[in-house]
Design a protein around this motif. Structure first.
Motif, short mmCIF file in Angstrom:
data_model
loop_
_atom_site.label_atom_id
_atom_site.label_comp_id
_atom_site.label_asym_id
_atom_site.label_seq_id
_atom_site.Cartn_x
_atom_site.Cartn_y
_atom_site.Cartn_z
N GLU A 100 0.82 -1.21 0.00
CA GLU A 100 0.00 0.00 0.00
C GLU A 100 0.85 1.26 0.00
OE1 GLU A 100 -3.19 0.58 -0.42
OE2 GLU A 100 -3.90 -1.48 -0.42
N LEU A 101 1.95 1.29 0.76
CA LEU A 101 2.83 2.45 0.76
C LEU A 101 3.33 2.74 -0.65
CD1 LEU A 101 4.41 4.71 2.19
CD2 LEU A 101 6.23 3.02 2.58
N GLN A 102 3.80 1.72 -1.32
CA GLN A 102 4.33 1.90 -2.68
C GLN A 102 3.23 2.26 -3.66
OE1 GLN A 102 4.19 -0.60 -5.61
NE2 GLN A 102 4.90 1.23 -6.63
N GLU A 103 2.10 1.56 -3.60
CA GLU A 103 1.02 1.81 -4.56
C GLU A 103 0.44 3.22 -4.42
OE1 GLU A 103 -0.76 -2.74 -5.09
OE2 GLU A 103 -1.95 -1.23 -4.03
N GLU A 104 0.23 3.66 -3.18
CA GLU A 104 -0.43 4.95 -2.96
C GLU A 104 0.51 6.15 -3.03
OE1 GLU A 104 -2.81 4.95 0.60
OE2 GLU A 104 -4.31 3.63 -0.31
N THR A 105 1.79 5.95 -2.75
CA THR A 105 2.69 7.11 -2.66
C THR A 105 3.90 7.04 -3.58
OG1 THR A 105 4.12 6.18 -0.92
CG2 THR A 105 2.10 7.35 -0.21
N GLY A 106 4.25 5.85 -4.05
CA GLY A 106 5.48 5.70 -4.81
C GLY A 106 6.71 5.67 -3.91
N TYR A 107 6.52 5.55 -2.60
CA TYR A 107 7.64 5.47 -1.65
C TYR A 107 7.82 4.03 -1.20
CZ TYR A 107 8.33 10.49 -1.07
OH TYR A 107 8.63 11.81 -1.27
N LEU A 133 5.30 1.49 11.21
CA LEU A 133 6.18 2.63 11.02
C LEU A 133 7.20 2.24 9.96
CD1 LEU A 133 7.30 5.42 11.90
CD2 LEU A 133 8.65 4.20 13.64
N ALA A 134 7.26 3.04 8.91
CA ALA A 134 8.26 2.85 7.85
C ALA A 134 9.20 4.04 7.91
CB ALA A 134 7.58 2.77 6.48
N GLU A 135 10.46 3.79 8.18
CA GLU A 135 11.43 4.87 8.34
C GLU A 135 12.39 4.90 7.16
OE1 GLU A 135 12.45 5.45 12.81
OE2 GLU A 135 12.16 3.29 12.50
N GLU A 136 13.03 6.05 7.00
CA GLU A 136 13.99 6.28 5.92
C GLU A 136 13.35 6.00 4.56
OE1 GLU A 136 17.60 4.14 6.87
OE2 GLU A 136 17.59 4.92 8.92
N CYS A 137 12.11 6.41 4.40
CA CYS A 137 11.38 6.20 3.15
C CYS A 137 11.99 7.03 2.03
CB CYS A 137 9.91 6.57 3.33
SG CYS A 137 9.03 5.49 4.45
N GLU A 138 11.95 6.47 0.87
CA GLU A 138 12.43 7.19 -0.31
C GLU A 138 11.55 6.85 -1.51
OE1 GLU A 138 16.05 4.18 -1.53
OE2 GLU A 138 16.47 5.79 -0.10
#
Length: 187
Positions: A100-107, A133-138
């Protein structure tokens, strides 16, 4: 934090009968006939059978929180939220969170930790919401939105994010619960 578990003491109701009243692509509505044996009473209760959900507090190396703005049909207005979504069948909450993080934000993130779970609404729903919690996201540059999702990605400083929760700009109850879990972890 107390290490001693809480001891629940109220009597559970027993299911005498259940019937699926309504089915949708995102939840089913069941009518349960329940009985409280000690008092010899029965009643009808309605349960929303829904899949588990996840939400992610995504923080970049610069301590910015990655948020999604999207229109919410229930309240008929835009909402500022943390990324999240429904667990697909056979998918673990962590797998869902990463997807979901990748699909919705590209991060994306390589540093994940659990913030726990909450019961979405135990009075009428049977599912749980898991927080991560996802840290150091890019950014990895790839979003993959569902057919009806229209999302704008925002980044706020960590303090601005907390300020937006406090002032009610961010008012989604599950997002507020995730923030509470995060802040309790930090104490």
């Amino acid at each position: 934090m107390s290490k001693k578990p809480f001891r629940f003491s109220v009597e559970s109701w027993s299911v005498e009968q259940q019937n699926k009243e309504y089915e949708t692509p995102i939840f089913n509505l069941f009518k349960h006939r329940l009985r409280l044996n000690s008092e010899n009473i029965e009643g009808d209760f309605y349960i929303i059978d829904a899949p588990n959900w996840v939400n992610v507090i995504a923080i970049t190396a610069d301590r910015e929180v990655v948020l999604v703005e999207q229109f919410r049909f229930g309240v008929d207005k835009p909402s500022l939220e943390i990324p999240g979504g429904v667990c697909d069948p056979g998918e673990s909450p962590l797998e869902t969170a990463k997807r979901e993080l990748q699909e919705e934000t590209g991060y994306i993130s390589k540093k994940w930790s659990s913030l726990g779970k909450v019961s979405a609404n135990p009075a009428i729903m049977n599912n749980y919401n898991y927080f991560f919690l996802a840290e150091e996201c890019e950014p990895n540059g790839t979003m993959n939105l569902d057919q009806h999702e229209r999302i704008k990605v925002h980044k706020l400083s960590y303090q601005d994010f907390l300020d937006r929760v406090e002032d009610g700009t961010i008012d989604h109850s599950i997002v507020v619960a995730a923030v509470a879990k995060l802040l309790l972890r930090e104490t």
